[in-house]
Write a protein that holds these residues in place. Structure first.
Motif, mmCIF file in Angstrom:
data_model
loop_
_atom_site.group_PDB
_atom_site.id
_atom_site.type_symbol
_atom_site.label_atom_id
_atom_site.label_comp_id
_atom_site.label_asym_id
_atom_site.label_seq_id
_atom_site.Cartn_x
_atom_site.Cartn_y
_atom_site.Cartn_z
ATOM 1 N N TRP A 4 8.041 -26.873 40.231
ATOM 2 C CA TRP A 4 7.602 -25.482 40.269
ATOM 3 C C TRP A 4 7.129 -25.123 38.868
ATOM 4 O O TRP A 4 7.875 -25.242 37.901
ATOM 5 C CB TRP A 4 8.775 -24.588 40.683
ATOM 6 C CG TRP A 4 8.409 -23.156 40.851
ATOM 7 C CD1 TRP A 4 8.337 -22.218 39.865
ATOM 8 C CD2 TRP A 4 8.052 -22.482 42.051
ATOM 9 N NE1 TRP A 4 7.962 -21.005 40.387
ATOM 10 C CE2 TRP A 4 7.781 -21.140 41.730
ATOM 11 C CE3 TRP A 4 7.941 -22.892 43.378
ATOM 12 C CZ2 TRP A 4 7.403 -20.206 42.676
ATOM 13 C CZ3 TRP A 4 7.569 -21.939 44.319
ATOM 14 C CH2 TRP A 4 7.303 -20.629 43.973
ATOM 15 N N LEU A 5 5.882 -24.692 38.735
ATOM 16 C CA LEU A 5 5.332 -24.244 37.457
ATOM 17 C C LEU A 5 5.429 -22.728 37.403
ATOM 18 O O LEU A 5 5.025 -22.045 38.344
ATOM 19 C CB LEU A 5 3.867 -24.667 37.328
ATOM 20 C CG LEU A 5 3.132 -24.118 36.100
ATOM 21 C CD1 LEU A 5 3.657 -24.768 34.825
ATOM 22 C CD2 LEU A 5 1.629 -24.345 36.240
ATOM 23 N N THR A 6 5.960 -22.215 36.318
ATOM 24 C CA THR A 6 6.026 -20.771 36.114
ATOM 25 C C THR A 6 5.317 -20.422 34.818
ATOM 26 O O THR A 6 5.574 -21.034 33.774
ATOM 27 C CB THR A 6 7.494 -20.275 36.054
ATOM 28 O OG1 THR A 6 8.145 -20.606 37.280
ATOM 29 C CG2 THR A 6 7.554 -18.775 35.838
ATOM 30 N N ALA A 129 -4.538 -12.613 31.073
ATOM 31 C CA ALA A 129 -3.685 -12.513 29.882
ATOM 32 C C ALA A 129 -4.536 -12.366 28.625
ATOM 33 O O ALA A 129 -4.199 -11.581 27.728
ATOM 34 C CB ALA A 129 -2.780 -13.739 29.776
ATOM 35 N N ALA A 130 -5.648 -13.091 28.550
ATOM 36 C CA ALA A 130 -6.537 -12.982 27.389
ATOM 37 C C ALA A 130 -7.127 -11.576 27.300
ATOM 38 O O ALA A 130 -7.187 -10.992 26.204
ATOM 39 C CB ALA A 130 -7.648 -14.035 27.478
ATOM 40 N N ARG A 131 -7.563 -11.023 28.436
ATOM 41 C CA ARG A 131 -8.105 -9.653 28.433
ATOM 42 C C ARG A 131 -7.051 -8.642 27.974
ATOM 43 O O ARG A 131 -7.386 -7.654 27.326
ATOM 44 C CB ARG A 131 -8.614 -9.272 29.821
ATOM 45 C CG ARG A 131 -9.956 -9.865 30.180
ATOM 46 C CD ARG A 131 -10.541 -9.253 31.446
ATOM 47 N NE ARG A 131 -9.793 -9.549 32.643
ATOM 48 C CZ ARG A 131 -9.909 -10.659 33.363
ATOM 49 N NH1 ARG A 131 -10.772 -11.596 32.991
ATOM 50 N NH2 ARG A 131 -9.197 -10.841 34.450
ATOM 51 N N GLU A 132 -5.798 -8.900 28.324
ATOM 52 C CA GLU A 132 -4.712 -7.990 27.963
ATOM 53 C C GLU A 132 -4.148 -8.250 26.570
ATOM 54 O O GLU A 132 -3.285 -7.508 26.106
ATOM 55 C CB GLU A 132 -3.576 -8.115 28.988
ATOM 56 C CG GLU A 132 -3.969 -7.679 30.385
ATOM 57 C CD GLU A 132 -2.896 -7.996 31.418
ATOM 58 O OE1 GLU A 132 -1.798 -8.482 31.048
ATOM 59 O OE2 GLU A 132 -3.154 -7.753 32.616
ATOM 60 N N GLY A 133 -4.606 -9.330 25.910
ATOM 61 C CA GLY A 133 -4.092 -9.670 24.585
ATOM 62 C C GLY A 133 -2.655 -10.162 24.614
ATOM 63 O O GLY A 133 -1.911 -9.985 23.645
ATOM 64 N N LYS A 134 -2.263 -10.797 25.708
ATOM 65 C CA LYS A 134 -0.878 -11.248 25.884
ATOM 66 C C LYS A 134 -0.704 -12.706 25.477
ATOM 67 O O LYS A 134 -1.642 -13.493 25.461
ATOM 68 C CB LYS A 134 -0.460 -11.117 27.348
ATOM 69 C CG LYS A 134 -0.486 -9.710 27.894
ATOM 70 C CD LYS A 134 0.858 -9.052 27.745
ATOM 71 C CE LYS A 134 0.866 -7.649 28.292
ATOM 72 N NZ LYS A 134 1.728 -7.477 29.437
ATOM 73 N N ALA A 135 0.549 -13.046 25.185
ATOM 74 C CA ALA A 135 0.960 -14.424 25.018
ATOM 75 C C ALA A 135 1.375 -14.953 26.387
ATOM 76 O O ALA A 135 1.519 -14.163 27.325
ATOM 77 C CB ALA A 135 2.152 -14.488 24.056
ATOM 78 N N ILE A 136 1.526 -16.261 26.512
ATOM 79 C CA ILE A 136 2.022 -16.852 27.759
ATOM 80 C C ILE A 136 3.138 -17.824 27.437
ATOM 81 O O ILE A 136 3.036 -18.651 26.535
ATOM 82 C CB ILE A 136 0.900 -17.579 28.542
ATOM 83 C CG1 ILE A 136 -0.061 -16.545 29.154
ATOM 84 C CG2 ILE A 136 1.479 -18.487 29.623
ATOM 85 C CD1 ILE A 136 -1.171 -17.131 29.994
ATOM 86 N N VAL A 137 4.223 -17.684 28.213
ATOM 87 C CA VAL A 137 5.338 -18.623 28.185
ATOM 88 C C VAL A 137 5.262 -19.383 29.490
ATOM 89 O O VAL A 137 5.034 -18.793 30.552
ATOM 90 C CB VAL A 137 6.690 -17.864 28.082
ATOM 91 C CG1 VAL A 137 7.848 -18.823 28.206
ATOM 92 C CG2 VAL A 137 6.763 -17.085 26.788
ATOM 93 N N GLY A 138 5.428 -20.689 29.437
ATOM 94 C CA GLY A 138 5.346 -21.480 30.653
ATOM 95 C C GLY A 138 6.306 -22.641 30.650
ATOM 96 O O GLY A 138 6.834 -23.027 29.610
ATOM 97 N N GLY A 139 6.517 -23.184 31.833
ATOM 98 C CA GLY A 139 7.363 -24.356 31.970
ATOM 99 C C GLY A 139 7.505 -24.770 33.409
ATOM 100 O O GLY A 139 7.159 -24.025 34.327
ATOM 101 N N ALA A 140 8.009 -25.979 33.612
ATOM 102 C CA ALA A 140 8.185 -26.531 34.949
ATOM 103 C C ALA A 140 9.661 -26.747 35.220
ATOM 104 O O ALA A 140 10.390 -27.252 34.375
ATOM 105 C CB ALA A 140 7.430 -27.846 35.083
ATOM 106 N N HIS A 141 10.059 -26.355 36.396
ATOM 107 C CA HIS A 141 11.459 -26.510 36.778
ATOM 108 C C HIS A 141 11.576 -26.800 38.255
ATOM 109 O O HIS A 141 10.605 -26.823 38.966
ATOM 110 C CB HIS A 141 12.285 -25.281 36.368
ATOM 111 C CG HIS A 141 11.684 -23.986 36.775
ATOM 112 N ND1 HIS A 141 12.122 -23.276 37.842
ATOM 113 C CD2 HIS A 141 10.650 -23.256 36.240
ATOM 114 C CE1 HIS A 141 11.414 -22.164 37.954
ATOM 115 N NE2 HIS A 141 10.514 -22.141 37.005
#
Length: 141
Positions: A4-6, A129-141
């Motif tokens: 599962w990728l989040t 996320a780019a349009r909103e100027g956000k960072a992204i945290v991700g990972g697989a579990h």
């Protein structure tokens, strides 16, 4: 078991993210993080069917960067597969501009691999996320 990728959009004011904070994003989603589960979280189940394309050795490094965090420091936070990653807003914008879509991938394939819309969802998530100027945290579990 499937992978599962989040991916989670995050206010860049919360960076740098400590391993404890990253862990809480995946398992608790603290209200203080200001994450809207409907708008700021993308979950892709059965990602194991697409892991080969996300491999850092695959011919699409931007997919690996978007889904596995290659090129970013890995955050050890107890995820089952590989560590979590954090992309700052500049990296998110760079990834969003370079991710192929599923049609481009299908046209490049030498064999009859069926591409799902999951990568289009990842691409759209990074673009938003780019349009909103956000960072992204991700990972697989």
């Amino acid at each position: 078991m499937s992978v599962w990728l989040t991916l989670i959009k995050l206010d860049p004011a919360l960076l740098p993210a400590s391993p404890a904070f990253v862990t809480s994003l995946f398992f608790d989603r603290p209200p203080s993080a200001g994450i809207d589960p409907d708008e700021d979280v993308l979950g892709i189940d059965n990602f194991d069917e697409l892991v080969d394309l996300a491999d850092p050795a695959a011919p699409h490094p931007w997919i690996a960067r978007a889904t596995r965090g290659t090129g970013s420091a890995e955050v050890d936070c107890g995820l089952r597969y590989w560590g979590a990653f954090v992309h700052d807003p500049a990296t998110v914008a760079e990834i969003a501009a370079n991710l192929p879509n599923s049609v481009e991938l299908a046209l490049e394939a030498d064999d009859e691999v069926e591409f799902e819309a999951d990568f289009d969802d990842v691409r759209a998530f990074y673009r938003q996320a780019a349009r909103e100027g956000k960072a992204i945290v991700g990972g697989a579990h």
